[in-house]
Design a protein around this motif. Structure first.
Motif, PDB file in Angstrom:
ATOM      1  N   THR A 474       0.845  -1.188   0.000  1.00 37.57           N
ATOM      2  CA  THR A 474       0.000   0.000   0.000  1.00 37.57           C
ATOM      3  C   THR A 474       0.883   1.242   0.000  1.00 37.57           C
ATOM      4  OG1 THR A 474      -1.722  -1.179   1.222  1.00 37.57           O
ATOM      5  CG2 THR A 474      -1.843   1.225   1.189  1.00 37.57           C
ATOM      6  N   LEU A 475       0.726   2.070  -1.020  1.00 38.29           N
ATOM      7  CA  LEU A 475       1.507   3.297  -1.155  1.00 38.29           C
ATOM      8  C   LEU A 475       0.661   4.468  -0.665  1.00 38.29           C
ATOM      9  CD1 LEU A 475       2.965   2.662  -4.731  1.00 38.29           C
ATOM     10  CD2 LEU A 475       3.786   1.818  -2.521  1.00 38.29           C
ATOM     11  N   VAL A 476       1.179   5.214   0.272  1.00 37.83           N
ATOM     12  CA  VAL A 476       0.443   6.307   0.912  1.00 37.83           C
ATOM     13  C   VAL A 476       1.224   7.600   0.730  1.00 37.83           C
ATOM     14  CG1 VAL A 476      -0.498   7.182   3.073  1.00 37.83           C
ATOM     15  CG2 VAL A 476      -0.566   4.725   2.587  1.00 37.83           C
ATOM     16  N   ALA A 489      -0.786  19.120  -9.265  1.00 38.06           N
ATOM     17  CA  ALA A 489       0.561  18.918  -9.808  1.00 38.06           C
ATOM     18  C   ALA A 489       1.269  17.784  -9.090  1.00 38.06           C
ATOM     19  CB  ALA A 489       1.366  20.215  -9.683  1.00 38.06           C
ATOM     20  N   LEU A 490       1.090  17.727  -7.753  1.00 34.96           N
ATOM     21  CA  LEU A 490       1.700  16.636  -6.985  1.00 34.96           C
ATOM     22  C   LEU A 490       1.130  15.302  -7.435  1.00 34.96           C
ATOM     23  CD1 LEU A 490       3.317  15.399  -4.647  1.00 34.96           C
ATOM     24  CD2 LEU A 490       1.403  15.985  -3.127  1.00 34.96           C
ATOM     25  N   ALA A 491      -0.185  15.227  -7.636  1.00 37.12           N
ATOM     26  CA  ALA A 491      -0.808  13.964  -8.059  1.00 37.12           C
ATOM     27  C   ALA A 491      -0.277  13.542  -9.418  1.00 37.12           C
ATOM     28  CB  ALA A 491      -2.322  14.120  -8.104  1.00 37.12           C
ATOM     29  N   GLY A 492      -0.086  14.487 -10.335  1.00 38.43           N
ATOM     30  CA  GLY A 492       0.444  14.145 -11.648  1.00 38.43           C
ATOM     31  C   GLY A 492       1.876  13.652 -11.580  1.00 38.43           C
ATOM     32  N   THR A 493       2.702  14.330 -10.789  1.00 41.06           N
ATOM     33  CA  THR A 493       4.096  13.902 -10.649  1.00 41.06           C
ATOM     34  C   THR A 493       4.182  12.519 -10.007  1.00 41.06           C
ATOM     35  OG1 THR A 493       4.794  16.214 -10.400  1.00 41.06           O
ATOM     36  CG2 THR A 493       6.327  14.513  -9.660  1.00 41.06           C
ATOM     37  N   ALA A 494       3.370  12.284  -8.975  1.00 32.68           N
ATOM     38  CA  ALA A 494       3.381  10.990  -8.289  1.00 32.68           C
ATOM     39  C   ALA A 494       2.890   9.882  -9.219  1.00 32.68           C
ATOM     40  CB  ALA A 494       2.515  11.054  -7.037  1.00 32.68           C
ATOM     41  N   ALA A 495       1.849  10.176  -9.997  1.00 36.91           N
ATOM     42  CA  ALA A 495       1.331   9.159 -10.927  1.00 36.91           C
ATOM     43  C   ALA A 495       2.378   8.797 -11.962  1.00 36.91           C
ATOM     44  CB  ALA A 495       0.067   9.673 -11.601  1.00 36.91           C
ATOM     45  N   GLU A 496       3.129   9.784 -12.424  1.00 38.27           N
ATOM     46  CA  GLU A 496       4.183   9.501 -13.395  1.00 38.27           C
ATOM     47  C   GLU A 496       5.296   8.662 -12.777  1.00 38.27           C
ATOM     48  OE1 GLU A 496       7.331  11.971 -16.252  1.00 38.27           O
ATOM     49  OE2 GLU A 496       5.713  13.012 -15.185  1.00 38.27           O
ATOM     50  N   ALA A 497       5.666   8.958 -11.526  1.00 41.39           N
ATOM     51  CA  ALA A 497       6.729   8.195 -10.847  1.00 41.39           C
ATOM     52  C   ALA A 497       6.314   6.765 -10.586  1.00 41.39           C
ATOM     53  CB  ALA A 497       7.107   8.888  -9.541  1.00 41.39           C
ATOM     54  N   LEU A 498       5.000   6.562 -10.384  1.00 41.90           N
ATOM     55  CA  LEU A 498       4.501   5.236 -10.049  1.00 41.90           C
ATOM     56  C   LEU A 498       3.901   4.510 -11.252  1.00 41.90           C
ATOM     57  CD1 LEU A 498       2.741   6.083  -6.649  1.00 41.90           C
ATOM     58  CD2 LEU A 498       4.949   4.965  -6.988  1.00 41.90           C
ATOM     59  N   ALA A 499       4.172   5.011 -12.445  1.00 40.54           N
ATOM     60  CA  ALA A 499       3.579   4.412 -13.648  1.00 40.54           C
ATOM     61  C   ALA A 499       4.006   2.967 -13.826  1.00 40.54           C
ATOM     62  CB  ALA A 499       3.946   5.244 -14.876  1.00 40.54           C
ATOM     63  N   ASP A 500       5.270   2.687 -13.689  1.00 38.93           N
ATOM     64  CA  ASP A 500       5.745   1.310 -13.893  1.00 38.93           C
ATOM     65  C   ASP A 500       7.111   1.125 -13.204  1.00 38.93           C
ATOM     66  OD1 ASP A 500       5.833  -1.285 -14.719  1.00 38.93           O
ATOM     67  OD2 ASP A 500       6.512  -0.832 -16.756  1.00 38.93           O
ATOM     68  N   ALA A 505       4.540  -5.812 -10.782  1.00 35.08           N
ATOM     69  CA  ALA A 505       3.665  -6.391 -11.804  1.00 35.08           C
ATOM     70  C   ALA A 505       2.665  -5.351 -12.274  1.00 35.08           C
ATOM     71  CB  ALA A 505       2.939  -7.610 -11.258  1.00 35.08           C
ATOM     72  N   SER A 506       2.202  -4.521 -11.342  1.00 35.21           N
ATOM     73  CA  SER A 506       1.292  -3.429 -11.688  1.00 35.21           C
ATOM     74  C   SER A 506       1.142  -2.522 -10.476  1.00 35.21           C
ATOM     75  CB  SER A 506      -0.083  -3.952 -12.120  1.00 35.21           C
ATOM     76  OG  SER A 506      -0.728  -4.561 -11.020  1.00 35.21           O
ATOM     77  N   VAL A 507       0.689  -1.296 -10.739  1.00 41.84           N
ATOM     78  CA  VAL A 507       0.381  -0.333  -9.679  1.00 41.84           C
ATOM     79  C   VAL A 507      -0.968   0.285 -10.010  1.00 41.84           C
ATOM     80  CG1 VAL A 507       1.095   1.751  -8.452  1.00 41.84           C
ATOM     81  CG2 VAL A 507       2.829   0.170  -9.325  1.00 41.84           C
ATOM     82  N   THR A 508      -1.883   0.239  -9.077  1.00 36.73           N
ATOM     83  CA  THR A 508      -3.204   0.824  -9.311  1.00 36.73           C
ATOM     84  C   THR A 508      -3.095   2.348  -9.333  1.00 36.73           C
ATOM     85  OG1 THR A 508      -3.747   0.916  -6.953  1.00 36.73           O
ATOM     86  CG2 THR A 508      -4.289  -1.117  -8.138  1.00 36.73           C
ATOM     87  N   PRO A 547      10.150   9.249  -2.356  1.00 36.39           N
ATOM     88  CA  PRO A 547      10.779  10.560  -2.077  1.00 36.39           C
ATOM     89  C   PRO A 547      10.916  11.430  -3.319  1.00 36.39           C
ATOM     90  CG  PRO A 547      11.914   8.835  -0.889  1.00 36.39           C
ATOM     91  CD  PRO A 547      10.933   8.146  -1.798  1.00 36.39           C
ATOM     92  N   LYS A 548      11.226  10.837  -4.478  1.00 33.57           N
ATOM     93  CA  LYS A 548      11.306  11.621  -5.712  1.00 33.57           C
ATOM     94  C   LYS A 548       9.926  12.119  -6.147  1.00 33.57           C
ATOM     95  CE  LYS A 548      15.505   9.574  -7.664  1.00 33.57           C
ATOM     96  NZ  LYS A 548      16.083   8.779  -8.789  1.00 33.57           N
ATOM     97  N   ALA A 549       8.905  11.293  -5.914  1.00 33.73           N
ATOM     98  CA  ALA A 549       7.551  11.667  -6.320  1.00 33.73           C
ATOM     99  C   ALA A 549       7.040  12.883  -5.558  1.00 33.73           C
ATOM    100  CB  ALA A 549       6.601  10.490  -6.121  1.00 33.73           C
ATOM    101  N   VAL A 550       7.457  13.049  -4.313  1.00 37.01           N
ATOM    102  CA  VAL A 550       6.971  14.177  -3.498  1.00 37.01           C
ATOM    103  C   VAL A 550       8.047  15.247  -3.328  1.00 37.01           C
ATOM    104  CG1 VAL A 550       5.374  12.662  -2.276  1.00 37.01           C
ATOM    105  CG2 VAL A 550       7.649  13.074  -1.317  1.00 37.01           C
ATOM    106  N   SER A 551       9.135  15.119  -4.054  1.00 37.79           N
ATOM    107  CA  SER A 551      10.240  16.072  -3.917  1.00 37.79           C
ATOM    108  C   SER A 551       9.774  17.499  -4.210  1.00 37.79           C
ATOM    109  CB  SER A 551      11.376  15.688  -4.878  1.00 37.79           C
ATOM    110  OG  SER A 551      12.438  16.624  -4.804  1.00 37.79           O
TER     111      SER A 551
END
Length: 772
Positions: A474-476, A489-500, A505-508, A547-551
């Motif tokens: 679980t990623l919080v 903007a934070l949500a977009g950056t985090a989604a990009e960091a967690l894309a793959d 195997a996958s990230v929701t 940490p990079k996603a929320v930098s």
């Protein structure tokens, strides 16, 4: 150099019936004289503690938290902002091999509704799509992670609770069973995974292991000492001590949380030390009785001499177990307490019940024989020492007795100590090689027997969704301190960091909690939860990706869930294991130094015990992590070494190995104080203790090895490790390394600087002031 203090003027003469000097001697003498009172008190304690256990005894649970860890902080954040998504999750896995589960939509919906009504349930996820919606197919890359498989034949319901299922007791599953009964009646296979599956495991039953251990112990005692009564007495006292100790532990469990493995661990240690302590006392007592001493005085004298070594040894084991609190994890510290409880009861049994039973049987201790009884002498039954306990024994004809086989062996060690030292070190080195490749981790459900529902759930989930679905992460992202304008903007950056992220195997997709202050996603590893690659993924997500996603923002990222908690637990214990080793070794060194007043002797004891522990670690790694014999022990595949096993093994093994060290050194020191001949003292002590130490070690090995039949893999791991360590300690260490090192050290072994000699207290572990 130390010298033996003169005997007190009021020491009772040999053959008299008065109590020996010292409080232990007087206690043993009194217990032997008033055996009916002591035995009656023990029976009352047995019945009373058992009744209290049945009335007030608590349950055992693996519920524990890791404060100040990122996984716990993440769980706290999620629980505060979305209670329904937090808590503790378990899975109900559904499978039908003939048709898609969508055929049973009504039954699944009814089961979900009934599960939501159960106490402590926060939420239940329905894996089926709404009526009329497309079921969906497995993605082209094959990485479908659920909750419904691509073919629709396997699904899992995620049940979230506000408390760990293990804390609710097995009876909680009655409600779960009622809720899923319509599914089973429809022919659907229903299995429980995660904590729910662990709750469904059969209660551990140590009776088979205890029977095996007792049976082997009886055979060893009969062969080693020839008397039925002498063989039965240590078993009776050890069993009484374990029963009282386990009852006391159950009462403690009513107030404190103890792990489910605690009673098994306590039983293993309690039986082992209980038999050993009784055996050391009985052996010395029987020799005195053979020499014509009054049984009550003999029991008192055995207490005043070997009883002191028992007391010192028991304190050493307890100190080693209490050293586990240095870990800073209450879960580990309480395991040490659980084992120490039965060690305390074993020591109390040795110091009171053993002399009482010796007084009860009197001179009849060797009446029921299967062979010629022997005690501390060589196989022909003669005493190894003369009337004063010296090394020059006498035959019945009055001439000097021929040296026994152990005495001759010790002389061979004296003639070539370097060869024996090299052989022992080489054997230890070979066995220790696998230790260099040890991998700590958590043993997953995939290694359990197929008779366990959590193993069947694990297999179904792995086949349908991949192994990582058994341990989702679980990623919080806590964005509560991020201004509302900056959150998109934070949500977009985090989604990009967690894309793959590599290794997943996958990230929701990230979703906000109802209050919008926290973003949550679920990552599925490409590997099983117990694999090293999954641990690497957890560390990479929490140390790099998040940490990079929320930098550049005030947000903080966490990786939580069961698998992440286990990874934090492993890291914490691995970091603190060296501290525990240092603390326990230092305490043991100080204890040996205080008892024997020899710096080199204390250093030797600590160093050799470390070697035996390293060898036992190596064997455990080879058997379980490398799979050399694991399948034969009922382990499916290779598994990592459970994170807390090395810590527990170290404390227990170090304490137990110091038992034999103290008993052997006590006899060497006793002869050294009497004769001043360092080499002859080693030969004398080895001859009169080798048989009893060997028998005691064989018994302890059999007691530990008997628990290999347990279905709990952690118990198997501890059983193998403890059995091997005792075997190595009683053979390679006691028969090769200790005689060789003591011979090489000679008189310097007992050297202590004058200033330190004046500071150290005097502890007479040999009871020289009580000798007849």
């Amino acid at each position: 150099m130390t010298s033996r203090p003169p005997p007190p003027s009021n020491a009772a003469p040999h053959g008299s019936s008065g109590p020996p000097a010292g409080w232990l001697g007087r206690t043993g003498h009194w217990c032997a004289r008033h055996f009916l009172v002591v035995i009656a008190l023990w029976l009352v304690c047995l019945g009373g503690t058992h009744a209290l256990e049945r009335t007030f005894g608590g349950e055992y649970s693996d519920d524990f938290t890791l404060p100040a860890t990122q996984s716990q902080d993440g769980a706290d954040v999620l629980k505060a902002h979305d209670p329904a998504a937090g808590g503790f999750s378990g899975q109900v896995v559904l499978h039908d091999g003939s048709a898609p589960l969508t055929r049973f939509g009504d039954q699944v919906s009814r089961a979900v509704a009934d599960l939501r009504k159960l106490p402590h349930v926060l939420s239940v996820q329905n894996p089926l799509p709404p009526p009329g919606a497309a079921t969906g197919q497995r993605p082209s890359d094959g990485r479908n992670t659920g909750p419904l498989s691509g073919d629709g034949k396997t699904a899992y319901l995620t049940v979230r609770l506000d408390t760990p299922p293990s804390a609710l007791g097995a009876s909680y599953l009655d409600g779960v069973d009622r809720a899923v009964r319509p599914l089973r009646e429809a022919g659907i296979q229903v299995e429980y995974g995660g904590p729910l599956g662990e709750l469904a495991r059969p209660q551990p039953n140590d009776r088979t292991s205890e029977i095996i251990g007792f049976a082997v112990a009886i055979v060893v005692l009969l062969i080693g000492f020839g008397s039925v009564l002498a063989a039965g007495l240590p078993l009776v006292t050890a069993l009484a001590g374990v029963v009282i100790g386990l009852s006391a532990l159950a009462l403690l469990a009513a107030a404190f949380t103890f792990a489910t493995v605690s009673p098994t661990l306590a039983t293993m240690i309690g039986l082992g030390v209980g038999i050993d302590y009784a055996l050391f006392l009985l052996t010395r007592h029987r020799q005195h009785v053979m020499d014509g001493m009054d049984p009550a005085r003999s029991a008192g004298l055995a207490m005043a001499t070997s009883g002191r070594a028992v007391l010192v040894s028991g304190c050493t084991v307890i100190v080693a177990l209490m050293g586990l609190w240095v870990s800073g994890v209450s879960f580990i510290g309480k395991l040490g307490v659980a084992a120490a409880v039965t060690v305390v009861s074993a020591v109390l049994g040795a110091l009171t019940l053993v002399p009482a039973l010796l007084g009860l049987v009197g001179t009849r201790v060797d009446r029921l024989r299967v062979r010629t009884p022997v005690a501390e002498g060589s196989p022909d039954g003669r005493r190894e020492g003369g009337p004063e306990g010296g090394p020059a024994g006498k035959t019945e004809a009055g001439g000097p007795a021929a040296p026994g086989p152990w005495h001759r062996y010790a002389r061979r060690v004296e003639r070539g100590p370097w060869w024996f030292l090299a052989a022992g070190v080489l054997a230890i080195a070979v066995l220790s090689v696998p230790l260099l490749f040890i991998r700590l981790g958590h043993i997953g459900d995939g290694a359990d027997p197929e008779s366990f529902t959590d193993r069947r759930a694990y297999d179904l989930t792995s086949r349908a969704f991949g192994p990582g679905a058994n341990g989702p992460l679980t990623l919080v992202i806590d964005q509560s301190r991020v201004p509302a304008a900056d959150r998109p903007a934070l949500a977009g950056t985090a989604a990009e960091a967690l894309a793959d992220p590599p290794g997943t195997a996958s990230v929701t997709p990230l979703r906000p909690t109802p209050d919008g202050d926290v973003l949550v996603a679920t990552a599925f590893s490409a590997t099983a939860p117990q694999d090293a690659a999954t641990t690497d993924l957890v560390n990479r997500l929490k140390n790099d990706t998040l940490p990079k996603a929320v930098s550049g923002t005030a947000a903080r990222g966490y990786v939580t869930g069961t698998t992440a908690t286990q990874a934090d637990f492993v890291d914490m214990l691995a970091a603190r294991l060296p501290l525990i080793i240092a603390a326990v070794v230092a305490l043991a060194f100080l204890l040996i130094l205080v008892v024997f007043h020899g710096i080199l002797v204390a250093l030797k004891a600590a160093a050799l015990n470390l070697l035996s522990i390293a060898a036992s670690y190596g064997v455990v790694v080879a058997v379980f992590q490398w799979g050399w014999g694991g399948p034969a022990l009922g382990v499916s595949g290779t598994v990592p070494i459970e994170s807390y096993v090395p810590m527990m093994m170290f404390a227990i093994v170090f304490g137990l190995s110091m038992d034999y060290e103290i008993f052997l050194l006590s006899r060497i020191h006793e002869a050294w104080l009497r004769t001043g001949d360092a080499k002859d003292s080693v030969a004398h002590a080895l001859e009169i203790t080798a048989r009893v130490i060997t028998c005691a070690a064989l018994i302890m090995v059999s007691v530990f090895a008997a628990f290999i039949v347990s279905e709990n893999i952690v118990v198997k791991m501890l059983a193998v490790g403890l059995a091997v360590s005792v075997l190595i300690d009683a053979t390679v260490v006691r028969l090769l390394l200790v005689p060789a090192v003591m011979t090489l050290l000679g008189r310097s072994a007992w050297w202590t600087p004058p200033w330190l000699e004046r500071v150290l207290p005097r502890v007479d572990a040999e009871g020289t002031d009580a000798e007849p």
